[in-house]
Design an enzyme around this catalytic site. Structure first.
Site, PDB file in Angstrom:
ATOM      1  N   VAL A 161       0.875  -1.167   0.000  1.00 53.70           N
ATOM      2  CA  VAL A 161       0.000   0.000   0.000  1.00 53.70           C
ATOM      3  C   VAL A 161       0.914   1.219   0.000  1.00 53.70           C
ATOM      4  CG1 VAL A 161      -1.777   1.273   1.254  1.00 53.70           C
ATOM      5  CG2 VAL A 161      -1.756  -1.245   1.310  1.00 53.70           C
ATOM      6  N   CYS A 162       0.666   2.159  -0.914  1.00 53.62           N
ATOM      7  CA  CYS A 162       1.404   3.429  -0.938  1.00 53.62           C
ATOM      8  C   CYS A 162       2.919   3.194  -1.023  1.00 53.62           C
ATOM      9  CB  CYS A 162       0.997   4.248   0.280  1.00 53.62           C
ATOM     10  SG  CYS A 162       1.483   5.992   0.238  1.00 53.62           S
ATOM     11  N   THR A 163       3.685   3.828  -0.140  1.00 51.61           N
ATOM     12  CA  THR A 163       5.146   3.743  -0.208  1.00 51.61           C
ATOM     13  C   THR A 163       5.688   2.436   0.350  1.00 51.61           C
ATOM     14  OG1 THR A 163       5.273   4.961   1.886  1.00 51.61           O
ATOM     15  CG2 THR A 163       5.503   6.240  -0.147  1.00 51.61           C
ATOM     16  N   GLY A 164       4.819   1.517   0.746  1.00 49.12           N
ATOM     17  CA  GLY A 164       5.278   0.178   1.083  1.00 49.12           C
ATOM     18  C   GLY A 164       6.006  -0.466  -0.080  1.00 49.12           C
ATOM     19  N   THR A 216       2.712   3.375  -6.946  1.00 47.69           N
ATOM     20  CA  THR A 216       2.847   3.895  -5.587  1.00 47.69           C
ATOM     21  C   THR A 216       2.268   5.311  -5.576  1.00 47.69           C
ATOM     22  OG1 THR A 216       4.380   4.190  -3.722  1.00 47.69           O
ATOM     23  CG2 THR A 216       5.177   4.864  -5.893  1.00 47.69           C
TER      24      THR A 216
END
Length: 319
Positions: free
Chosen positions: A107-110, A127
């Site tokens: 999720v996102c910057t993961g 991202t």
């Protein structure tokens, strides 16, 4: 039952964790008990982390304790991930659990943690729009899509920024249990079941940091002040006192964009600003921003943002 494993760590974005997990938890109310999602959070050995907003999160399992197959393993983001080195303990955990998972992702910057674990090479990923260019530079063998809200490439799933984790989770519920269940969950959470367009509608197109005295900086200023004109390469070259060939080459080298692409993006940004801040008719906005007519503006919006100007106004008009 399907097992959902969600990683947590110091500085994690709490909404990246809670948003997707709430989707799966709410889905349990609409499906048979033997199809329920069993949710596990996976964290450090002491089981507690502090999220980026100061919230204390507790995990069910420690990194080293988690064993056995996980149906879906998700890695959330955190504000510091794009600019920091991933801890070896976390990278090792991600590598091990991804190998045990039917589906894994971020999720996102993961996505930066997945990259550190070597899981992005040769994969199509996304991202947060603010960090997409940085992800592509750090992991050049990843195929980074700057616009998609979420993506699936084989067993790998990735999502755009923060709340896009909810979109990803809804898509996975739809995959597992069909659109009716996904829609019921979306209604319960008061979110749209399937978002229109991509994340380009949330990001500015014009993002250049240039020397104020450079010819290219001057032409960008010229474009923004004369959007209603034709703005051909010849006109822009004349404005910089350069030949057309030299101007076009210098512009691409400086901005990474052709003059025509830049002009179109500048017009989209100007139109977006007017749609957000005014109730001017589309015909007038199209004329003032240089599209010529509403039909052409609609075509460019669909191509660039994935939505119509009217849909953009409905979402973002400041009332």
């Amino acid at each position: 039952m399907k097992t959902i494993g969600m990683l947590v760590f110091e500085g994690v974005q709490s909404l990246d964790v809670a948003g997707p997990l709430d989707v799966f938890a709410e889905a349990n109310a609409f499906i048979e008990p033997d199809q329920h999602y069993e949710i596990r959070t996976i964290g450090p050995s002491d089981r507690y982390v502090t999220a980026s907003n100061g919230m204390i999160l507790a995990s069910n399992l420690g990194y080293a304790e988690t064993k056995g197959r996980i149906d879906l393993f998700l890695v959330p983001g955190g504000p510091s991930l794009p600019t920091s080195e991933a801890a070896a303990e976390i990278v090792d955990c991600i590598q091990r659990l991804a190998a045990l998972s039917g589906v894994y992702g971020s999720v996102c910057t993961g996505a930066f943690l997945l990259g550190a674990a070597g899981l992005l090479d040769g994969r199509k990923v996304t991202t947060h729009w603010q960090n997409a260019k940085q992800l592509a530079m750090r992991y050049p063998y990843a195929d980074v899509d700057y616009d998609r809200i979420y993506l699936r490439d084989g067993p790998l799933v990735t999502s755009a920024g923060v709340t896009a984790g909810i979109d990803l989770a809804l898509a996975l519920v739809r995959e597992d249990h069909g659109p009716a269940v996904s829609l019921a969950v979306a209604k319960r959470l008061v979110v749209v079941a399937q978002r229109l367009g991509g994340q380009s509608q949330f990001s500015p197109y014009i993002e250049f940091t240039l020397d104020a005295g450079s010819p290219i900086s001057g032409v960008i200023t010229y474009v923004m002040g004369h959007l209603g004109r034709d703005l051909s390469v010849g006109e822009l070259a004349t404005a910089t006192a350069m030949s057309e060939r030299n101007f076009a080459r210098a512009f691409v080298a400086t901005t990474g964009s052709t003059p025509a692409q830049f002009v179109e993006r500048a017009r989209v940004d100007a139109a977006r600003s007017m749609l957000e801040g005014t109730r001017k008719p589309l015909k007038l906005i199209a004329h003032e921003c240089g599209f010529g007519n509403p039909k052409r503006m609609r075509e460019v919006f669909v191509k660039r943002l994935g939505i119509l100007p009217t849909q953009y106004r409905d979402q973002f008009l400041i009332k």
